[in-house]
Design a protein around this motif. Structure first.
Motif, short mmCIF file in Angstrom:
data_model
loop_
_atom_site.label_atom_id
_atom_site.label_comp_id
_atom_site.label_asym_id
_atom_site.label_seq_id
_atom_site.Cartn_x
_atom_site.Cartn_y
_atom_site.Cartn_z
N ASN A 220 0.85 -1.18 0.00
CA ASN A 220 0.00 0.00 0.00
C ASN A 220 0.90 1.24 0.00
OD1 ASN A 220 -1.56 2.27 1.06
ND2 ASN A 220 -3.16 0.79 1.46
N PRO A 221 0.84 2.07 -1.05
CA PRO A 221 1.76 3.21 -1.13
C PRO A 221 1.56 4.24 -0.03
CG PRO A 221 0.11 3.31 -2.88
CD PRO A 221 -0.03 1.96 -2.25
N VAL A 222 0.32 4.40 0.47
CA VAL A 222 0.08 5.35 1.55
C VAL A 222 0.72 4.86 2.84
CG1 VAL A 222 -1.70 6.44 2.97
CG2 VAL A 222 -2.01 6.25 0.48
N PHE A 223 0.49 3.59 3.16
CA PHE A 223 1.12 3.02 4.35
C PHE A 223 2.64 3.11 4.23
CE2 PHE A 223 3.11 -0.29 6.80
CZ PHE A 223 2.39 -0.30 7.98
N ARG A 224 3.16 2.74 3.08
CA ARG A 224 4.61 2.73 2.87
C ARG A 224 5.21 4.12 3.05
NH1 ARG A 224 4.42 0.02 -1.64
NH2 ARG A 224 4.73 1.77 -3.06
N ASP A 225 4.50 5.13 2.59
CA ASP A 225 4.99 6.51 2.74
C ASP A 225 4.99 6.94 4.20
OD1 ASP A 225 5.78 9.11 1.54
OD2 ASP A 225 3.85 9.77 2.35
N ILE A 226 3.95 6.56 4.93
CA ILE A 226 3.86 6.97 6.34
C ILE A 226 4.98 6.35 7.16
CG2 ILE A 226 2.46 6.79 8.44
CD1 ILE A 226 -0.02 7.08 6.68
#
Length: 324
Positions: A220-226
């Motif tokens: 998940n790109p959002v999770f990964r960014d956080i």
């Protein structure tokens, strides 16, 4: 002396049957796993297809001697599993599943902030509760879903975990049922969730199961960014640092810490590694380090032992002998 003609076929059949049994015995020996085979609910044995030791098997790799560990290389499979494979308390690693359930039910695209969520009185009251990791928030304040996920995963706010659970499901108890279903769907058969924050010692898992979850959430790109973010600003409180101090070192790009006296130190980590001409993601779970001491001592051990493991594996994977 010759045998009577009537008995000759029976002798030939007997010899043929014996040869078949011997052959079958050899086949069984070759393909049936012996008592030492690795059986980790889908995590493969740390061996290459050619039967050579996998990259994580060398003596130059410092696997933690305490607790339990599991490592996998995306696209290549397991690099090894160490320690007792029994469920242990995981403390704030629980929040990884909390975030997964929230993002599954309320997905965000990169750059999206999501709906605004009001802080209730319970979340504000819990700021003053001793012995917990909390984030200072005030009742009536409104944060976006993305902001609350940051406060959940970076400074590891227990009160934020429970606030998100109530927002999603009405109660923490109802949210826990979703967590359990998600774990079952991922094949996490040795995991039990009893709360959204991880403060409960009854929330337990294994390194192998947590590795399954890590592989899912890092897609998940959002999770990964956080989880790659080093600091986040809390309105009214200023900047707070990510509890994962390995970020930015040894190729580390995430994931999440968790520590308490019963759980010891725990770390889910993700790092980038160069293998041949490709950059791959390596994921690991290091659990139950220095359990029974203090949360701080356990967390330091988890971070130090993870760094040594990561550096050893990255060096070995990057060397020519790990190719092929």
């Amino acid at each position: 002396m010759f045998l009577p003609p009537a008995r000759r076929p029976r002798t030939v059949v007997g010899v043929t049957a014996l040869l078949l049994l011997v052959a079958l015995g050899i086949v069984v020996t070759l393909v049936w796993p012996g008592p030492g085979a690795v059986r980790d609910h889908g995590v493969s044995s740390p061996r290459t297809d050619a039967g050579r030791p996998a990259a994580g098997e060398g003596s130059d790799v410092a696997w933690p001697g305490d607790g339990q560990s599991a490592v996998a290389l995306e696209g290549r499979g397991s690099l090894g599993v160490r320690g007792e494979r029994r469920p242990v308390p995981i403390a704030s690693l629980t929040k990884v599943m909390t975030a997964h359930v929230i993002l599954t039910g309320h997905p965000l695209r990169p750059g999206e902030r999501g709906p605004r969520i009001e802080v209730d009185r319970q979340a504000a009251h819990e700021v003053g509760v001793g012995g917990e990791s909390t984030v200072p928030v005030r009742a009536g304040d409104r944060y976006t879903e993305r902001q609350l996920l940051e406060l959940l995963l970076i400074p590891s706010g227990n009160n934020i975990a429970r606030l998100l659970a109530r927002w999603d499901s009405g109660s923490q108890e109802a949210f826990v049922l979703k967590m359990r279903r998600a774990a079952r769907d991922l094949g996490m058969t040795d995991t039990t969730y009893t709360g959204a924050s991880g403060i409960e010692v009854t929330t337990t898992s294994t390194a192998v199961d947590q590795l399954r979850l890590a592989r899912q959430v890092m897609r998940n790109p959002v999770f990964r960014d956080i989880v790659a973010t080093r600091t986040v600003t809390v309105p009214g409180a200023g900047p707070v640092s990510n509890t994962n101090t390995l970020l930015g070192t040894s190729g580390v790009i995430g994931l999440k810490t968790g520590s308490s006296t019963p759980a010891g130190g725990n770390l889910l980590w993700a790092c980038e590694v160069r293998v041949g001409d490709r950059d791959l993601m390596m994921l690991g779970a290091v659990l139950h380090q220095r359990a029974g001491t203090t949360a701080g001592e356990g967390l330091r051990a988890a971070l130090d032992n993870s760094r040594a493991l990561i550096d050893g594996l990255r060096g070995r994977l990057a060397s020519p002998r790990s190719e092929g």
